[in-house]
Design a protein around this motif. Structure first.
Motif, PDB file in Angstrom:
ATOM      1  N   LYS A   1      37.446  34.494  42.697  1.00 17.99           N
ATOM      2  CA  LYS A   1      37.298  33.204  41.996  1.00 17.99           C
ATOM      3  C   LYS A   1      38.540  32.862  41.164  1.00 17.99           C
ATOM      4  O   LYS A   1      39.089  31.761  41.281  1.00 17.99           O
ATOM      5  CB  LYS A   1      36.061  33.243  41.071  1.00 17.99           C
ATOM      6  N   SER A   2      38.971  33.824  40.317  1.00 18.66           N
ATOM      7  CA  SER A   2      40.120  33.552  39.442  1.00 18.66           C
ATOM      8  C   SER A   2      41.386  33.362  40.269  1.00 18.66           C
ATOM      9  O   SER A   2      42.252  32.548  39.931  1.00 18.66           O
ATOM     10  CB  SER A   2      40.335  34.698  38.455  1.00 18.66           C
TER      11      SER A   2
ATOM     12  N   HIS B   1      30.268  33.439  35.165  1.00 17.00           N
ATOM     13  CA  HIS B   1      29.166  34.313  35.544  1.00 17.00           C
ATOM     14  C   HIS B   1      27.880  33.830  34.898  1.00 17.00           C
ATOM     15  O   HIS B   1      26.833  34.434  35.080  1.00 17.00           O
ATOM     16  CB  HIS B   1      29.459  35.759  35.122  1.00 17.00           C
TER      17      HIS B   1
ATOM     18  N   SER C   1      30.461  37.612  42.925  1.00 14.94           N
ATOM     19  CA  SER C   1      30.465  38.843  42.133  1.00 14.94           C
ATOM     20  C   SER C   1      31.872  39.217  41.675  1.00 14.94           C
ATOM     21  O   SER C   1      32.853  38.595  42.093  1.00 14.94           O
ATOM     22  CB  SER C   1      29.810  39.975  42.924  1.00 14.94           C
ATOM     23  N   ASN C   2      31.984  40.232  40.816  1.00 18.22           N
ATOM     24  CA  ASN C   2      33.282  40.674  40.289  1.00 18.22           C
ATOM     25  C   ASN C   2      34.245  40.970  41.431  1.00 18.22           C
ATOM     26  O   ASN C   2      33.874  41.641  42.391  1.00 18.22           O
ATOM     27  CB  ASN C   2      33.125  41.956  39.453  1.00 18.22           C
ATOM     28  N   GLY C   3      35.460  40.457  41.295  1.00 20.28           N
ATOM     29  CA  GLY C   3      36.490  40.740  42.287  1.00 20.28           C
ATOM     30  C   GLY C   3      36.357  39.950  43.576  1.00 20.28           C
ATOM     31  O   GLY C   3      37.019  40.238  44.563  1.00 20.28           O
ATOM     32  N   SER C   4      35.504  38.907  43.584  1.00 22.54           N
ATOM     33  CA  SER C   4      35.300  38.167  44.831  1.00 22.54           C
ATOM     34  C   SER C   4      36.431  37.172  45.123  1.00 22.54           C
ATOM     35  O   SER C   4      36.540  36.681  46.245  1.00 22.54           O
ATOM     36  CB  SER C   4      33.952  37.441  44.805  1.00 22.54           C
TER      37      SER C   4
ATOM     38  N   VAL D   1      51.102  44.736  45.553  1.00 23.47           N
ATOM     39  CA  VAL D   1      51.187  45.596  44.377  1.00 23.47           C
ATOM     40  C   VAL D   1      52.297  46.610  44.608  1.00 23.47           C
ATOM     41  O   VAL D   1      52.200  47.463  45.485  1.00 23.47           O
ATOM     42  CB  VAL D   1      49.845  46.315  44.128  1.00 23.47           C
TER      43      VAL D   1
ATOM     44  N   TYR E   1      47.876  39.684  47.309  1.00 22.64           N
ATOM     45  CA  TYR E   1      48.672  40.260  46.217  1.00 22.64           C
ATOM     46  C   TYR E   1      49.451  41.434  46.786  1.00 22.64           C
ATOM     47  O   TYR E   1      48.893  42.236  47.545  1.00 22.64           O
ATOM     48  CB  TYR E   1      47.777  40.805  45.111  1.00 22.64           C
TER      49      TYR E   1
ATOM     50  N   ALA F   1      43.057  38.945  48.748  1.00 26.12           N
ATOM     51  CA  ALA F   1      42.038  38.509  47.787  1.00 26.12           C
ATOM     52  C   ALA F   1      41.263  37.263  48.231  1.00 26.12           C
ATOM     53  O   ALA F   1      40.101  37.101  47.902  1.00 26.12           O
ATOM     54  CB  ALA F   1      42.686  38.254  46.430  1.00 26.12           C
TER      55      ALA F   1
ATOM     56  N   VAL G   1      46.622  43.437  48.628  1.00 27.40           N
ATOM     57  CA  VAL G   1      45.214  43.109  48.377  1.00 27.40           C
ATOM     58  C   VAL G   1      44.991  41.696  48.904  1.00 27.40           C
ATOM     59  O   VAL G   1      45.563  40.727  48.388  1.00 27.40           O
ATOM     60  CB  VAL G   1      44.886  43.160  46.862  1.00 27.40           C
TER      61      VAL G   1
HETATM   62  N1  LIG Z   1      47.440  40.599  39.819  1.00 26.67           N
HETATM   63  C1  LIG Z   1      46.769  41.231  40.787  1.00 26.67           C
HETATM   64  N2  LIG Z   1      47.362  42.165  41.548  1.00 26.67           N
HETATM   65  C2  LIG Z   1      46.695  42.791  42.539  1.00 26.67           C
HETATM   66  N3  LIG Z   1      45.417  42.556  42.856  1.00 26.67           N
HETATM   67  C3  LIG Z   1      44.771  41.637  42.115  1.00 26.67           C
HETATM   68  C4  LIG Z   1      45.395  40.929  41.047  1.00 26.67           C
HETATM   69  N4  LIG Z   1      44.491  40.066  40.505  1.00 26.67           N
HETATM   70  C5  LIG Z   1      43.352  40.230  41.210  1.00 26.67           C
HETATM   71  N5  LIG Z   1      43.509  41.170  42.176  1.00 26.67           N
HETATM   72  C6  LIG Z   1      42.505  41.609  43.165  1.00 26.67           C
HETATM   73  O1  LIG Z   1      42.096  40.453  43.897  1.00 26.67           O
HETATM   74  C7  LIG Z   1      40.698  40.464  44.137  1.00 26.67           C
HETATM   75  C8  LIG Z   1      40.073  39.202  43.540  1.00 26.67           C
HETATM   76  O2  LIG Z   1      40.194  39.246  42.126  1.00 26.67           O
HETATM   77  P1  LIG Z   1      39.796  38.000  41.195  1.00 26.67           P
HETATM   78  O3  LIG Z   1      40.246  38.321  39.808  1.00 26.67           O
HETATM   79  O4  LIG Z   1      40.259  36.745  41.805  1.00 26.67           O
HETATM   80  O5  LIG Z   1      38.207  38.064  41.286  1.00 26.67           O
HETATM   81  P2  LIG Z   1      37.111  37.303  40.411  1.00 26.67           P
HETATM   82  O6  LIG Z   1      36.081  36.825  41.391  1.00 26.67           O
HETATM   83  O7  LIG Z   1      37.718  36.293  39.528  1.00 26.67           O
HETATM   84  O8  LIG Z   1      36.526  38.531  39.577  1.00 26.67           O
HETATM   85  P3  LIG Z   1      35.764  38.589  38.144  1.00 26.67           P
HETATM   86  O9  LIG Z   1      34.455  37.907  38.326  1.00 26.67           O
HETATM   87  O10 LIG Z   1      35.596  40.072  37.948  1.00 26.67           O
HETATM   88  O11 LIG Z   1      36.650  37.973  37.118  1.00 26.67           O
HETATM   89  C9  LIG Z   1      40.174  41.778  43.532  1.00 26.67           C
HETATM   90  O12 LIG Z   1      40.117  42.718  44.573  1.00 26.67           O
HETATM   91  C10 LIG Z   1      41.244  42.163  42.523  1.00 26.67           C
HETATM   92  O13 LIG Z   1      41.316  43.553  42.397  1.00 26.67           O
END
Ligand SMILES: Nc1ncnc2c1ncn2[C@@H]1O[C@H](COP(=O)(O)OP(=O)(O)OP(=O)(O)O)[C@@H](O)[C@H]1O
Length: 259
Positions: free
Chosen positions: A79-80, A220, A74-77, A24, A22, A55, A53
């Motif tokens: 997945k999304s 989760h 975990s959060n921020g790993s 930013v 990403y 990701a 970032v």
């Molecule tokens: N639009 C964005 N711009 C910049 N960084 C982003 C953006 N979306 C996600 N990130 C970063 O990318 C990394 C992965 O985020 P992602 O949302 O894919 O994690 P996740 O595993 O789905 O988290 P969660 O379980 O909290 O939903 C994180 O460090 C997040 O801060």
């Protein structure tokens, strides 16, 4: 002659050394802007105009027709991010994602229009998924019934902005689940809604799998993953930690979280 391989599985999604970054913009840059005023208050460190970032870092896997694959971590790993990339919504920095069939992302952010009624959103959502007006008419009542939106009154004729976040998520899921998808990507949809709706949606995911496609589920809720997926991919800090039978992977993940 060499040994014949008997792998007749049909690949639907191939992720090959995927990296997603990403960018930013305006992270603290810009003279006199509110952000720079804020950054003067919170930190004296000069932040760059563009921050990156990283990701997703080198993820590879192949998913097959008929599989339901859980994505945990975990959060921020990441997945999304991985799910959005499979849907074709994010470019890869390196590596590639190849899909056989049309992926559909069903997430908490799926685009429905808040000012339109639930009714109009069902129709528009179905048309956007490629159904004909006759198909929409035939499926309409099933979708509304499945969502349970009207169980406590005539909510379907009210604008979506009057819905609770759980109701909106249920309607999104019900619209998306009305169609057979080649590759269905679900982000936390099962975490919303009450237990009865969760059971209904899990049953529908099982049906969708039988009807052909591949399902990816980010959650989760480890029980939802166990009930829905026989294969699970565990991601941490953008890297693939483990890919295998759900029981094994979830057990290892739970052990890691306890330790
Ligand atoms: N639009 C964005 N711009 C910049 N960084 C982003 C953006 N979306 C996600 N990130 C970063 O990318 C990394 C992965 O985020 P992602 O949302 O894919 O994690 P996740 O595993 O789905 O988290 P969660 O379980 O909290 O939903 C994180 O460090 C997040 O801060």
């Amino acid at each position: 002659m060499g040994q014949a391989t008997s792998d007749t599985r049909v690949p639907t999604v191939v992720a090959d050394d995927v990296h997603i970054v990403y960018k930013v913009h305006g992270a603290g840059a810009g003279k006199g802007s509110a952000t720079s005023a804020l950054s003067r208050i919170v930190s004296r460190r000069k932040s760059p105009a563009i921050r990156e970032v990283h990701a997703v870092r080198g993820i590879s896997f192949t998913a097959y027709k008929g599989e339901a694959v859980g994505l945990i971590g975990s959060n921020g790993s990441g997945k999304s991010t991985m799910l959005a990339a499979i849907a074709g919504l994010l470019p890869t920095e390196r590596g590639g994602i190849y899909t056989n069939g049309q992926p559909s992302l069903l997430g908490v952010n799926a685009a429905l229009m808040n000012d339109l009624t639930g009714e109009r959103n069902v129709v528009l959502g179905c048309l956007a998924m490629g159904m004909s007006p006759a198909e929409v008419k035939a499926r309409y009542q099933d979708i509304v019934d499945f969502s349970g939106i009207n169980e406590k009154g005539d909510f379907i004729s009210l604008p979506m902005r009057t819905y609770s976040s759980g109701m909106a998520a249920r309607l999104r899921f019900s619209i998306a689940a009305a169609k057979t998808h080649d590759v269905l990507l679900i982000d936390e949809a099962l975490a919303t809604g009450d237990q009865r709706f969760q059971r209904r949606s899990e049953a529908r995911i099982r049906e969708l799998r039988k009807e052909a496609g591949t399902v990816f589920l980010v959650s989760h809720n480890n029980n939802a993953i166990r009930d829905t997926c026989e294969r699970t991919i565990w991601i941490e800090k953008g890297e693939l930690i483990m890919d295998g039978h759900t029981d094994e992977v979830v057990r290892a993940y739970e052990k890691h979280n306890q330790g």
